[in-house]
Scaffold this motif. Structure first.
Motif, PDB file in Angstrom:
ATOM      1  N   LEU A 135      -1.635   4.103  75.004  1.00  0.00           N
ATOM      2  CA  LEU A 135      -1.157   2.735  74.823  1.00  0.00           C
ATOM      3  C   LEU A 135      -1.528   1.861  76.012  1.00  0.00           C
ATOM      4  O   LEU A 135      -2.033   0.738  75.848  1.00  0.00           O
ATOM      5  N   LEU A 136      -1.310   2.358  77.214  1.00  0.00           N
ATOM      6  CA  LEU A 136      -1.639   1.578  78.412  1.00  0.00           C
ATOM      7  C   LEU A 136      -3.142   1.301  78.491  1.00  0.00           C
ATOM      8  O   LEU A 136      -3.557   0.187  78.830  1.00  0.00           O
ATOM      9  N   ASP A 137      -3.957   2.299  78.157  1.00  0.00           N
ATOM     10  CA  ASP A 137      -5.413   2.106  78.172  1.00  0.00           C
ATOM     11  C   ASP A 137      -5.837   1.057  77.146  1.00  0.00           C
ATOM     12  O   ASP A 137      -6.724   0.228  77.406  1.00  0.00           O
ATOM     13  N   ALA A 138      -5.193   1.073  75.980  1.00  0.00           N
ATOM     14  CA  ALA A 138      -5.532   0.105  74.935  1.00  0.00           C
ATOM     15  C   ALA A 138      -5.182  -1.313  75.374  1.00  0.00           C
ATOM     16  O   ALA A 138      -5.988  -2.242  75.211  1.00  0.00           O
ATOM     17  N   LEU A 139      -4.008  -1.496  75.947  1.00  0.00           N
ATOM     18  CA  LEU A 139      -3.588  -2.823  76.399  1.00  0.00           C
ATOM     19  C   LEU A 139      -4.492  -3.331  77.511  1.00  0.00           C
ATOM     20  O   LEU A 139      -4.852  -4.511  77.559  1.00  0.00           O
ATOM     21  N   ASN A 140      -4.874  -2.434  78.389  1.00  0.00           N
ATOM     22  CA  ASN A 140      -5.693  -2.820  79.540  1.00  0.00           C
ATOM     23  C   ASN A 140      -7.107  -3.196  79.120  1.00  0.00           C
ATOM     24  O   ASN A 140      -7.723  -4.093  79.702  1.00  0.00           O
ATOM     25  N   SER A 141      -7.621  -2.524  78.108  1.00  0.00           N
ATOM     26  CA  SER A 141      -9.004  -2.772  77.697  1.00  0.00           C
ATOM     27  C   SER A 141      -9.124  -3.941  76.731  1.00  0.00           C
ATOM     28  O   SER A 141     -10.194  -4.531  76.589  1.00  0.00           O
ATOM     29  N   TYR A 142      -8.013  -4.260  76.033  1.00  0.00           N
ATOM     30  CA  TYR A 142      -8.109  -5.255  74.978  1.00  0.00           C
ATOM     31  C   TYR A 142      -8.326  -6.660  75.528  1.00  0.00           C
ATOM     32  O   TYR A 142      -9.258  -7.346  75.147  1.00  0.00           O
ATOM     33  N   ASN A 143      -7.455  -7.069  76.411  1.00  0.00           N
ATOM     34  CA  ASN A 143      -7.583  -8.415  76.985  1.00  0.00           C
ATOM     35  C   ASN A 143      -6.788  -8.463  78.281  1.00  0.00           C
ATOM     36  O   ASN A 143      -5.568  -8.550  78.264  1.00  0.00           O
ATOM     37  N   LYS A 144      -7.502  -8.413  79.397  1.00  0.00           N
ATOM     38  CA  LYS A 144      -6.830  -8.365  80.693  1.00  0.00           C
ATOM     39  C   LYS A 144      -6.105  -9.669  81.015  1.00  0.00           C
ATOM     40  O   LYS A 144      -5.262  -9.712  81.914  1.00  0.00           O
ATOM     41  N   ASN A 145      -6.415 -10.736  80.297  1.00  0.00           N
ATOM     42  CA  ASN A 145      -5.772 -12.025  80.573  1.00  0.00           C
ATOM     43  C   ASN A 145      -4.411 -12.174  79.892  1.00  0.00           C
ATOM     44  O   ASN A 145      -3.664 -13.102  80.200  1.00  0.00           O
TER      45      ASN A 145
END
Length: 393
Positions: free
Chosen positions: A228-238
């Motif tokens: 989950l953390l990897d997905a959130l981080n890769s999706y849109n860092k802004n």
């Protein structure tokens, strides 16, 4: 006329948030006397000492029962359950309530209900008949149905399931969900108010992330939450990420440690151990989406037209609105789900979402039924088992 004593049991911040409108109605009733027993995470500094929210709302706490141990292992949880059973039997003897109200299915309220059963005190159970196939709460809930006398379910499907478990239909009431009532009756904070109150910067869009352990799976917590953390981080860092920490279930501390490490290295990420119900629901209301496996993504988010990415099996089996997208706890599937809810087609559909959990008058329905049963001495603890006519199936 002597008021009948109604005792509300609460062990978590989320549970109290749901019970709050009902507690208020009991407190204002001319026929009922409110008692409150606080236990579990409410009394733990690690989980934010959330009993203070109850006191801040002006309610008197009659008993504080500490049952949480420092361990969230199966042995630690089982020992906490034993301590709950002992402590609640003593508390019931002191308070001598006429009825106990219990919401949900967590281990502490399971033991609290078992103690009430032995003490021959009738219990009104809220949110029975539901399915959460990824958690041992699922088994607790159905056992609690057999110990309870009055049943207040959140959908007609759940009402039928409680009857299927052998409870007489005239004691089972479909009243909707208290969470929907909160949404329709609270005055929420604006986004600017939230930023000032919480000392955060929400920017244009933010994720609300609430993830709890899946208690019927062994040693999956670290792997699933990492995905989950990897997905959130890769999706849109802004996109800003707001984390609400996990509860005291097995593995909850692992999640909370991972949240601390993640937030420490992120400029646009914040975490909170716990928040008052109005603050939490305001964050949910303004969020771009809620991600994780919290029941609030199932019960409350649809009323805000906020989409939910429901990860894994913790909420498996629950009735869900069309704004809820189920996905496996794998990075690529989470990212794919985020792409779906970001599409203009899906966003347009949100305007017509129907929440299947009621119209927002749940606490009034519950209080009317409880007053009727207690005032007219309708309770007979010698329950009969209701057999379904299988010829009609």
């Amino acid at each position: 006329m002597i008021k009948k004593k109604v005792c509300v049991v609460t062990g978590t911040r989320a549970e109290y948030g749901l019970l709050r409108p009902l507690i208020k109605r009991i407190n204002e009733s001319n026929l009922l006397e409110l008692q409150i027993i606080v236990t579990g995470m409410h009394l733990s500094p690690e989980f934010g000492l959330t009993y203070r929210y109850i006191e801040d709302d002006g309610f008197k706490i009659d008993e504080k029962i500490e049952i949480l141990l420092s361990s969230d292992t199966p042995v630690g949880v089982s020992k906490s359950m034993g301590l709950t059973l002992i402590s609640f039997s003593e508390a019931y003897q002191r308070l001598n309530p006429d009825l106990i109200i219990i919401l949900g299915d967590r281990f502490e309220v399971f033991s609290a209900m078992a103690a009430a059963t032995v003490s021959k005190i009738p219990v009104a159970h809220i949110h029975g008949g539901e399915l959460t196939q990824g958690a041992f709460d699922d088994s607790f809930r159905h056992c609690m149905t057999k110990m309870a006398y009055l049943h207040f379910t959140s959908t007609e499907e759940y009402r039928k399931r409680v009857i299927q478990l052998g409870e007489e239909p005239d004691r089972v009431f479909n009243v909707g969900a208290l969470g929907v009532e909160n949404i329709l009756n609270l005055n929420f904070y604006s986004k600017e108010d939230l930023e000032r109150k919480l000392n955060i910067n929400l920017l244009d869009k933010y994720f609300l992330v609430v993830f709890h352990p899946v208690t019927l799976e062994k040693q999956t917590v670290h792997k699933q939450f990492s995905e989950l953390l990897d997905a959130l981080n890769s999706y849109n860092k802004n996109l800003v990420k707001i984390f609400i920490k996990a509860n005291s279930d097995n593995g909850g501390r692992i999640i909370n440690q991972m949240i601390d490490s993640f937030v420490e290295g992120q400029e646009k990420a914040y975490s909170f151990t716990s928040l008052p119900v109005k603050t939490y629901l305001s964050l949910l209301r303004h969020s771009w989406c809620i991600v994780g496996n919290s029941s609030s993504g199932i019960l409350e988010a649809p009323s805000f037209q906020v989409p939910t990415i429901n990860i894994g099996d913790r909420q498996k089996g629950r009735v869900k609105a069309e704004s809820v997208i189920d996905c496996d706890p794998v990075k690529k599937n989470i990212v794919k789900s985020l792409d779906v809810i970001n599409s203009s087609r899906f966003r347009k559909k949100l305007n017509n979402i129907n929440n299947p959990y009621g119209a927002g008058n749940t606490s009034k329905k519950i209080i009317n039924i409880i007053e009727d049963y207690l005032s007219n001495n309708k309770i007979n603890l010698k329950k009969e088992f209701y057999d379904i006519d299988f010829d009609l199936i």
